[in-house]
Write a protein that holds these residues in place. Structure first.
Motif, PDB file in Angstrom:
ATOM      1  N   HIS A  68       0.797  -1.259   0.067  1.00  0.00           N
ATOM      2  CA  HIS A  68       0.075  -0.057   0.018  1.00  0.00           C
ATOM      3  C   HIS A  68       0.847   1.393   0.141  1.00  0.00           C
ATOM      4  O   HIS A  68       0.419   2.035   0.494  1.00  0.00           O
ATOM      5  CB  HIS A  68      -0.877  -0.247   1.252  1.00  0.00           C
ATOM      6  N   VAL A  77       0.288   2.786  -5.542  1.00  0.00           N
ATOM      7  CA  VAL A  77      -0.973   3.231  -5.654  1.00  0.00           C
ATOM      8  C   VAL A  77      -1.063   4.364  -6.882  1.00  0.00           C
ATOM      9  O   VAL A  77      -2.017   4.287  -7.625  1.00  0.00           O
ATOM     10  CB  VAL A  77      -1.502   3.759  -4.344  1.00  0.00           C
ATOM     11  N   CYS A  81      -1.025   3.060 -10.412  1.00  0.00           N
ATOM     12  CA  CYS A  81      -2.044   2.520 -11.214  1.00  0.00           C
ATOM     13  C   CYS A  81      -2.604   3.377 -12.411  1.00  0.00           C
ATOM     14  O   CYS A  81      -3.055   2.737 -13.246  1.00  0.00           O
ATOM     15  CB  CYS A  81      -3.202   2.460  -9.915  1.00  0.00           C
ATOM     16  N   LEU A 141      -9.290  -0.741  -7.580  1.00  0.00           N
ATOM     17  CA  LEU A 141      -7.947  -1.089  -6.941  1.00  0.00           C
ATOM     18  C   LEU A 141      -8.488  -2.320  -5.887  1.00  0.00           C
ATOM     19  O   LEU A 141      -9.427  -2.228  -5.335  1.00  0.00           O
ATOM     20  CB  LEU A 141      -7.711   0.170  -6.257  1.00  0.00           C
ATOM     21  N   TYR A 158      -6.854  -4.779  -2.919  1.00  0.00           N
ATOM     22  CA  TYR A 158      -5.832  -4.824  -1.940  1.00  0.00           C
ATOM     23  C   TYR A 158      -5.766  -6.224  -1.526  1.00  0.00           C
ATOM     24  O   TYR A 158      -7.005  -6.784  -1.074  1.00  0.00           O
ATOM     25  CB  TYR A 158      -5.846  -3.718  -0.672  1.00  0.00           C
ATOM     26  N   THR A 184      -9.953   1.836   2.755  1.00  0.00           N
ATOM     27  CA  THR A 184      -9.100   2.933   1.966  1.00  0.00           C
ATOM     28  C   THR A 184      -8.278   4.213   2.457  1.00  0.00           C
ATOM     29  O   THR A 184      -8.835   4.484   3.581  1.00  0.00           O
ATOM     30  CB  THR A 184      -9.409   3.220   0.281  1.00  0.00           C
ATOM     31  N   ASP A 189      -5.843   6.743  -1.824  1.00  0.00           N
ATOM     32  CA  ASP A 189      -6.550   5.738  -2.791  1.00  0.00           C
ATOM     33  C   ASP A 189      -7.435   6.914  -3.560  1.00  0.00           C
ATOM     34  O   ASP A 189      -7.741   6.847  -4.731  1.00  0.00           O
ATOM     35  CB  ASP A 189      -7.375   4.887  -2.232  1.00  0.00           C
ATOM     36  N   THR A 193      -7.447   7.373  -7.789  1.00  0.00           N
ATOM     37  CA  THR A 193      -8.617   7.380  -8.343  1.00  0.00           C
ATOM     38  C   THR A 193      -8.859   8.575  -9.109  1.00  0.00           C
ATOM     39  O   THR A 193      -9.336   8.589 -10.362  1.00  0.00           O
ATOM     40  CB  THR A 193      -9.953   7.029  -7.291  1.00  0.00           C
ATOM     41  N   GLN A 239     -12.186   7.240  -2.280  1.00  0.00           N
ATOM     42  CA  GLN A 239     -12.485   7.293  -3.470  1.00  0.00           C
ATOM     43  C   GLN A 239     -13.783   7.769  -3.878  1.00  0.00           C
ATOM     44  O   GLN A 239     -13.962   8.368  -5.153  1.00  0.00           O
ATOM     45  CB  GLN A 239     -12.411   5.648  -3.999  1.00  0.00           C
TER      46      GLN A 239
END
Length: 163
Positions: A23, A28, A31, A68, A70, A87, A91, A95, A139
């Motif tokens: 994490h 992150v 992504c 996402l 985890y 999250t 995150d 996003t 998010q």
């Protein structure tokens, strides 16, 4: 699929979950670049298949599930542990970066649907009872931000300057 059924297709459905084992902020935020690579690859595959099959109409990418994910495994015998995660602010930032990626690929990407809205990979956590309430995650806040502050026009921007 495009070669054989392309004359009937208008969208090609794709799933994309980003499996995150660490994490870290770098993982992150990376992504967004991964989504961009996936979308570029699928778009190029569609273009090649359309050319080979002489399909003239466009076929867009329908990202029917994305999120996402985890991998927090509490034990080898806990099947629920991979479907629930909490999250963090990073995150929400990731996003938002992914939304920017989607905007940059709007010429090929016709729709993108986040997978799971409530409780499993959630935007919203609903508790067992109404008294216990519900809460949203970062998010969700990125979705709210983009829903209220972006329009229909995607504008490409670049920066240049002296290092």
């Amino acid at each position: 699929m495009v070669t054989m059924a392309g004359k009937w297709l208008r969208h090609l459905s794709v799933h994309c979950y980003i499996h995150i084992h660490k994490h870290s902020l770098a993982d992150v935020l990376g992504c967004s670049a991964y989504f961009s690579q996936i979308l570029d690859h699928v778009a190029a595959t569609i273009r090649g298949a359309r050319t080979a099959a002489r399909i003239e109409h466009p076929i867009s990418i329908a990202l029917d599930e994305w999120n996402l994910w985890y991998h927090k495994v509490n034990s080898d015998n806990d099947p629920e542990s991979e479907h629930m995660h909490v999250t963090a602010l990073k995150d929400g930032v990731a996003t938002a970066c992914i939304f920017n990626t989607f905007h940059r690929h709007c010429q090929n990407l016709s729709m993108a649907h986040l997978a799971q809205t409530v409780n499993a990979l959630p935007l919203i956590y609903a508790r067992e009872t109404p008294e216990a309430g519900m809460f949203v995650n970062p998010q969700y806040l990125a979705f709210k931000l983009y829903a209220h502050h972006t329009g229909e026009l995607s504008v490409r921007s670049r920066e240049s300057g002296v290092n």
